[in-house]
Design an enzyme around this catalytic site. Structure first.
Site, PDB file in Angstrom:
ATOM      1  N   GLU A 112      54.349  23.408  19.280  1.00 44.04           N
ATOM      2  CA  GLU A 112      53.814  23.727  20.602  1.00 44.04           C
ATOM      3  C   GLU A 112      54.702  23.040  21.629  1.00 44.04           C
ATOM      4  O   GLU A 112      55.220  21.938  21.385  1.00 44.04           O
ATOM      5  CB  GLU A 112      52.370  23.229  20.717  1.00 44.04           C
ATOM      6  CG  GLU A 112      51.705  23.511  22.053  1.00 44.04           C
ATOM      7  CD  GLU A 112      50.211  23.212  21.998  1.00 44.04           C
ATOM      8  OE1 GLU A 112      49.520  23.782  21.125  1.00 44.04           O
ATOM      9  OE2 GLU A 112      49.730  22.404  22.816  1.00 44.04           O
ATOM     10  N   TYR A 123      38.571  19.996  16.494  1.00 44.24           N
ATOM     11  CA  TYR A 123      39.023  20.547  17.777  1.00 44.24           C
ATOM     12  C   TYR A 123      37.913  21.352  18.444  1.00 44.24           C
ATOM     13  O   TYR A 123      37.700  21.250  19.663  1.00 44.24           O
ATOM     14  CB  TYR A 123      40.253  21.425  17.587  1.00 44.24           C
ATOM     15  CG  TYR A 123      40.678  22.118  18.869  1.00 44.24           C
ATOM     16  CD1 TYR A 123      41.083  21.375  19.984  1.00 44.24           C
ATOM     17  CD2 TYR A 123      40.639  23.498  18.991  1.00 44.24           C
ATOM     18  CE1 TYR A 123      41.458  22.003  21.172  1.00 44.24           C
ATOM     19  CE2 TYR A 123      41.018  24.132  20.161  1.00 44.24           C
ATOM     20  CZ  TYR A 123      41.418  23.383  21.245  1.00 44.24           C
ATOM     21  OH  TYR A 123      41.791  24.010  22.416  1.00 44.24           O
ATOM     22  N   ARG A 159      33.971  18.631  25.725  1.00 48.63           N
ATOM     23  CA  ARG A 159      34.652  18.763  27.015  1.00 48.63           C
ATOM     24  C   ARG A 159      33.794  19.565  27.994  1.00 48.63           C
ATOM     25  O   ARG A 159      33.640  19.182  29.158  1.00 48.63           O
ATOM     26  CB  ARG A 159      36.014  19.425  26.810  1.00 48.63           C
ATOM     27  CG  ARG A 159      36.749  19.771  28.080  1.00 48.63           C
ATOM     28  CD  ARG A 159      38.207  20.124  27.828  1.00 48.63           C
ATOM     29  NE  ARG A 159      38.393  21.193  26.853  1.00 48.63           N
ATOM     30  CZ  ARG A 159      39.592  21.648  26.477  1.00 48.63           C
ATOM     31  NH1 ARG A 159      40.698  21.116  27.003  1.00 48.63           N
ATOM     32  NH2 ARG A 159      39.703  22.619  25.591  1.00 48.63           N
ATOM     33  N   ARG A 190      46.823  28.567  31.705  1.00 50.39           N
ATOM     34  CA  ARG A 190      48.093  28.532  30.981  1.00 50.39           C
ATOM     35  C   ARG A 190      49.148  27.688  31.710  1.00 50.39           C
ATOM     36  O   ARG A 190      50.033  27.124  31.071  1.00 50.39           O
ATOM     37  CB  ARG A 190      48.624  29.945  30.779  1.00 50.39           C
ATOM     38  CG  ARG A 190      47.725  30.829  29.940  1.00 50.39           C
ATOM     39  CD  ARG A 190      47.663  30.375  28.503  1.00 50.39           C
ATOM     40  NE  ARG A 190      46.778  31.237  27.712  1.00 50.39           N
ATOM     41  CZ  ARG A 190      46.457  31.015  26.453  1.00 50.39           C
ATOM     42  NH1 ARG A 190      46.913  29.952  25.829  1.00 50.39           N
ATOM     43  NH2 ARG A 190      45.649  31.831  25.806  1.00 50.39           N
ATOM     44  N   TYR A 241      38.468  33.614  25.128  1.00 46.09           N
ATOM     45  CA  TYR A 241      38.648  33.802  23.696  1.00 46.09           C
ATOM     46  C   TYR A 241      37.347  34.277  23.053  1.00 46.09           C
ATOM     47  O   TYR A 241      36.248  33.870  23.456  1.00 46.09           O
ATOM     48  CB  TYR A 241      39.063  32.482  23.038  1.00 46.09           C
ATOM     49  CG  TYR A 241      40.534  32.157  23.127  1.00 46.09           C
ATOM     50  CD1 TYR A 241      41.458  33.021  23.724  1.00 46.09           C
ATOM     51  CD2 TYR A 241      41.013  30.976  22.594  1.00 46.09           C
ATOM     52  CE1 TYR A 241      42.802  32.710  23.789  1.00 46.09           C
ATOM     53  CE2 TYR A 241      42.362  30.641  22.638  1.00 46.09           C
ATOM     54  CZ  TYR A 241      43.253  31.509  23.245  1.00 46.09           C
ATOM     55  OH  TYR A 241      44.579  31.198  23.291  1.00 46.09           O
TER      56      TYR A 241
END
Length: 328
Positions: A321, A149, A156, A221, A208
């Site tokens: 999730e 991930y 990305r 979000r 983060y």
């Protein structure tokens, strides 16, 4: 000041309608305004239509429904290399599916996928990306910065370049269990910008700290669509601040996840709760937990359409999730 200039602005785009339905894919694709149609798992049908995507996640619902996006306009569609697309009424669906064996692992494959999407969108009027989904194999495999991930997040960033300089879209990243390391990325874009929504209970993902990888996750979000008539909700889990909560406690994680969803609705000014027109997806890590998740959501969100899928969450300690849509 030019008189009447305010009257020349285009009306905000009405949000696409997203729904789940038991139906024949070919029949749905023939319906007016069909922008995209999704089947789930290895048993889903195949089709050469660019608007059809067989998502690499198995569903716990039997028989498996389709997910359908519809707009109030004629739809055109096509292919450009690995990329499939459809457009209508100012809305755009685009998808890329790539094999890591060809492109060199999760980082290089993600970079290629996002670079292809970026190049395609640069030539379109519908260049405002509002929502993205990412499905990759073995999402938690690897240690430290070598976790798949985290490598995906680096790729990305490499592939998108400065394309999201105006702000990141809402997004989901989930691990699939199908054989073969294939990456699926698909998106919803518009010719008008949306409004990003953050959660006051959580640190914004792109802020983060270093412990979550060399490249922070890059997503909002949630995203309020241009007409403010729908909220596209990112993958939401039991994260408070930036830390995972309630390790190994499924019911406590579900409670925390719903608290985060309600906080997002409040931030977006959407009012409390979900209804029968608010389709959600629940991604469940362990198949043995699916029935418990289903019963919990039926009790807490009565009447809300929830599609249950078998998928790994981007953090090993998270068991469930939820993402989806809330219509005004």
């Amino acid at each position: 000041m030019v008189q009447g200039r305010e009257n020349t602005r285009p009306a905000p785009r009405r949000a696409p309608r997203v729904s789940y339905r038991q139906a024949d894919p070919a029949a749905v694709l023939a319906e007016p305004g069909a922008l995209a149609v999704f089947g789930f798992g290895a048993g889903a049908a195949t089709s050469d239509d660019p608007r059809w995507l067989r998502v690499a996640l198995e569903t716990f619902d039997a028989p498996a429904p389709l997910e359908i996006w519809q707009v109030d306009a004629p739809v055109t569609q096509g292919r450009e290399g690995d990329l499939c697309w459809a457009a209508g009424g100012g809305w755009l669906y685009a998808a890329v599916e790539l094999d890591e064996a060809v492109h060199g692992g999760p980082r290089a494959t993600a970079a290629t996928a996002y670079a292809q999407l970026r190049a395609f969108l640069a030539g379109r009027s519908e260049r405002h990306v509002l929502r993205i989904w990412n499905y990759l194999a073995d999402i938690n495999q690897g240690e430290g910065d070598d976790e798949r991930y985290k490598l995906f997040c680096e790729g990305r960033v490499d592939g998108m370049g400065d394309f999201f300089a105006e702000g990141f879209p809402a997004a989901t990243a989930i691990g699939h269990h199908q054989a073969g390391a294939r990456l699926q990325v698909y998106l919803l874009a518009c010719d008008q910008a949306g409004e990003r929504v953050e959660n006051p209970r959580q640190v914004s993902a792109w802020r983060y700290p270093r412990q979550y990888g060399r490249s922070a996750p890059t997503f909002a979000r949630a995203m309020a669509l241009p007409a403010q008539d729908a909220l596209a909700i990112s993958g939401t889990a039991a994260v408070v601040g930036h830390a995972s909560a309630h390790e190994d406690d499924l019911l406590a994680q579900l409670d925390e996840t719903l608290a985060n969803l309600e906080a997002l609705l409040g931030s977006a000014g959407m009012g409390a709760g979900f209804d029968t027109q608010s389709p959600l997806k629940a991604y469940v890590r362990h198949a043995a937990d699916a029935a418990l998740v289903h019963d919990f959501l039926q009790r807490r969100l009565p009447g809300v359409p929830v599609l249950s899928l078998h998928g790994d969450i981007c953090r090993q300690e998270l068991l469930v999730e939820i993402d989806g849509w809330r219509y005004a």
